[in-house]
Design a protein around this motif. Structure first.
Motif, PDB file in Angstrom:
ATOM      1  N   ASN A  38       0.832  -1.209   0.000  1.00 36.22           N
ATOM      2  CA  ASN A  38       0.000   0.000   0.000  1.00 36.22           C
ATOM      3  C   ASN A  38       0.863   1.255   0.000  1.00 36.22           C
ATOM      4  N   ALA A  39       2.118   1.134   0.454  1.00 30.96           N
ATOM      5  CA  ALA A  39       3.021   2.282   0.540  1.00 30.96           C
ATOM      6  C   ALA A  39       3.923   2.398  -0.684  1.00 30.96           C
ATOM      7  N   GLY A  40       3.690   1.552  -1.697  1.00 31.42           N
ATOM      8  CA  GLY A  40       4.531   1.576  -2.891  1.00 31.42           C
ATOM      9  C   GLY A  40       5.200   0.229  -3.107  1.00 31.42           C
ATOM     10  N   ASN A  41       5.974   0.141  -4.167  1.00 31.56           N
ATOM     11  CA  ASN A  41       6.628  -1.119  -4.512  1.00 31.56           C
ATOM     12  C   ASN A  41       8.088  -1.132  -4.084  1.00 31.56           C
ATOM     13  N   PHE A  42       8.570  -2.331  -3.768  1.00 26.86           N
ATOM     14  CA  PHE A  42       9.947  -2.504  -3.329  1.00 26.86           C
ATOM     15  C   PHE A  42      10.603  -3.605  -4.153  1.00 26.86           C
ATOM     16  N   ARG A  43      11.731  -3.277  -4.764  1.00 25.92           N
ATOM     17  CA  ARG A  43      12.523  -4.305  -5.431  1.00 25.92           C
ATOM     18  C   ARG A  43      13.058  -5.208  -4.322  1.00 25.92           C
ATOM     19  N   THR A  44      12.868  -6.496  -4.487  1.00 24.85           N
ATOM     20  CA  THR A  44      13.206  -7.449  -3.434  1.00 24.85           C
ATOM     21  C   THR A  44      14.173  -8.499  -3.957  1.00 24.85           C
ATOM     22  N   ASN A  45      15.276  -8.680  -3.230  1.00 25.53           N
ATOM     23  CA  ASN A  45      16.254  -9.717  -3.555  1.00 25.53           C
ATOM     24  C   ASN A  45      16.375 -10.640  -2.347  1.00 25.53           C
ATOM     25  N   VAL A  46      16.291 -11.941  -2.588  1.00 28.28           N
ATOM     26  CA  VAL A  46      16.458 -12.931  -1.531  1.00 28.28           C
ATOM     27  C   VAL A  46      17.576 -13.881  -1.940  1.00 28.28           C
ATOM     28  N   PHE A  47      18.532 -14.078  -1.043  1.00 29.37           N
ATOM     29  CA  PHE A  47      19.640 -14.995  -1.290  1.00 29.37           C
ATOM     30  C   PHE A  47      19.616 -16.111  -0.250  1.00 29.37           C
ATOM     31  N   MET A  48      19.684 -17.353  -0.730  1.00 28.84           N
ATOM     32  CA  MET A  48      19.635 -18.510   0.160  1.00 28.84           C
ATOM     33  C   MET A  48      20.899 -19.341   0.009  1.00 28.84           C
ATOM     34  N   LYS A  49      21.279 -20.006   1.092  1.00 30.47           N
ATOM     35  CA  LYS A  49      22.430 -20.911   1.091  1.00 30.47           C
ATOM     36  C   LYS A  49      22.001 -22.244   1.683  1.00 30.47           C
ATOM     37  N   THR A  50      22.650 -23.303   1.217  1.00 27.80           N
ATOM     38  CA  THR A  50      22.398 -24.605   1.807  1.00 27.80           C
ATOM     39  C   THR A  50      23.263 -24.751   3.055  1.00 27.80           C
ATOM     40  N   LYS A  51      22.605 -25.104   4.160  1.00 27.27           N
ATOM     41  CA  LYS A  51      23.297 -25.237   5.430  1.00 27.27           C
ATOM     42  C   LYS A  51      22.724 -26.455   6.144  1.00 27.27           C
ATOM     43  N   SER A  52      23.568 -27.394   6.502  1.00 29.86           N
ATOM     44  CA  SER A  52      23.139 -28.621   7.184  1.00 29.86           C
ATOM     45  C   SER A  52      21.999 -29.307   6.433  1.00 29.86           C
ATOM     46  N   GLY A  53      22.107 -29.320   5.104  1.00 34.74           N
ATOM     47  CA  GLY A  53      21.146 -30.063   4.305  1.00 34.74           C
ATOM     48  C   GLY A  53      19.830 -29.357   4.014  1.00 34.74           C
ATOM     49  N   ARG A  54      19.664 -28.124   4.495  1.00 32.81           N
ATOM     50  CA  ARG A  54      18.449 -27.378   4.146  1.00 32.81           C
ATOM     51  C   ARG A  54      18.825 -25.966   3.721  1.00 32.81           C
ATOM     52  N   GLU A  55      17.955 -25.385   2.912  1.00 34.33           N
ATOM     53  CA  GLU A  55      18.235 -24.031   2.434  1.00 34.33           C
ATOM     54  C   GLU A  55      17.695 -23.001   3.410  1.00 34.33           C
ATOM     55  N   VAL A  56      18.523 -22.018   3.699  1.00 32.19           N
ATOM     56  CA  VAL A  56      18.139 -20.951   4.621  1.00 32.19           C
ATOM     57  C   VAL A  56      18.377 -19.595   3.960  1.00 32.19           C
ATOM     58  N   VAL A  57      17.582 -18.617   4.380  1.00 31.44           N
ATOM     59  CA  VAL A  57      17.726 -17.249   3.877  1.00 31.44           C
ATOM     60  C   VAL A  57      18.916 -16.595   4.572  1.00 31.44           C
ATOM     61  N   LYS A  58      19.878 -16.144   3.772  1.00 35.10           N
ATOM     62  CA  LYS A  58      21.047 -15.434   4.303  1.00 35.10           C
ATOM     63  C   LYS A  58      20.870 -13.927   4.209  1.00 35.10           C
ATOM     64  N   GLU A  59      20.155 -13.485   3.159  1.00 38.10           N
ATOM     65  CA  GLU A  59      20.048 -12.048   2.935  1.00 38.10           C
ATOM     66  C   GLU A  59      18.746 -11.705   2.233  1.00 38.10           C
ATOM     67  N   ILE A  60      18.111 -10.626   2.679  1.00 41.11           N
ATOM     68  CA  ILE A  60      16.939 -10.073   1.997  1.00 41.11           C
ATOM     69  C   ILE A  60      17.147  -8.569   1.869  1.00 41.11           C
ATOM     70  N   ARG A  61      16.885  -8.055   0.648  1.00 38.39           N
ATOM     71  CA  ARG A  61      16.965  -6.611   0.426  1.00 38.39           C
ATOM     72  C   ARG A  61      15.622  -6.117  -0.092  1.00 38.39           C
ATOM     73  N   PHE A  62      15.119  -5.068   0.545  1.00 36.62           N
ATOM     74  CA  PHE A  62      13.918  -4.371   0.067  1.00 36.62           C
ATOM     75  C   PHE A  62      14.339  -2.959  -0.306  1.00 36.62           C
ATOM     76  N   GLN A  63      14.273  -2.628  -1.597  1.00 38.46           N
ATOM     77  CA  GLN A  63      14.653  -1.286  -2.034  1.00 38.46           C
ATOM     78  C   GLN A  63      13.433  -0.603  -2.645  1.00 38.46           C
ATOM     79  N   SER A  64      13.170   0.598  -2.185  1.00 36.24           N
ATOM     80  CA  SER A  64      12.019   1.361  -2.659  1.00 36.24           C
ATOM     81  C   SER A  64      12.145   1.660  -4.151  1.00 36.24           C
ATOM     82  N   ILE A  65      11.060   1.458  -4.886  1.00 36.60           N
ATOM     83  CA  ILE A  65      11.016   1.796  -6.312  1.00 36.60           C
ATOM     84  C   ILE A  65      10.184   3.066  -6.446  1.00 36.60           C
ATOM     85  N   ASP A  66      10.791   4.098  -7.043  1.00 41.23           N
ATOM     86  CA  ASP A  66      10.038   5.353  -7.198  1.00 41.23           C
ATOM     87  C   ASP A  66       9.202   5.357  -8.455  1.00 41.23           C
TER      88      ASP A  66
END
Length: 120
Positions: free
Chosen positions: A92-120
């Motif tokens: 509702n406040a606008g759109n955000f470019r979103t990047n999610v990076f995952m790594k395999t750790k102990s046999g399962r994938e986990v989120v290491k990084e998330i970026r939300f950048q405002s799109i004008d």
């Protein structure tokens, strides 16, 4: 047979698809189920490495304050040691470019990084 196929594909793609599903519904609890012990979060007003619990609260606030309407996936792929996705979080406040990076750790994938950048 369907169950076996579902489970095998569930193992390989489920984590990134689960993350995408959580983003689409603005569900911070579902999203944080995939968080690693520490997550790099980048938001329009802050950027840091947070514990899983801190990251969950920050994402919950971010989703709540902006009113998530949906998530449009632009690209999904393999990165060294895991998967990533790029898309647009619609709020509702606008759109955000979103990047999610995952790594395999102990046999399962986990989120290491998330970026939300405002799109004008």
């Amino acid at each position: 047979l369907g169950t076996v196929l579902l489970l095998s594909s569930f193992e390989t793609q489920s984590a990134i698809d689960g993350v995408i599903s959580a983003l689409r519904s603005g569900n911070s609890s579902q999203l944080s189920a995939y968080f690693d012990d520490n997550v790099e979060l980048t938001l329009p007003d802050k950027s840091d490495s947070y514990s899983k619990a801190q990251a969950q609260l920050i994402v919950k606030d971010f989703f709540g304050n902006n009113g998530v309407k949906g998530f449009e996936l632009k690209h999904k792929g393999d990165s060294p040691g895991g998967h990533f996705c790029i898309g647009t979080l619609q709020t509702n406040a606008g759109n955000f470019r979103t990047n999610v990076f995952m790594k395999t750790k102990s046999g399962r994938e986990v989120v290491k990084e998330i970026r939300f950048q405002s799109i004008d």
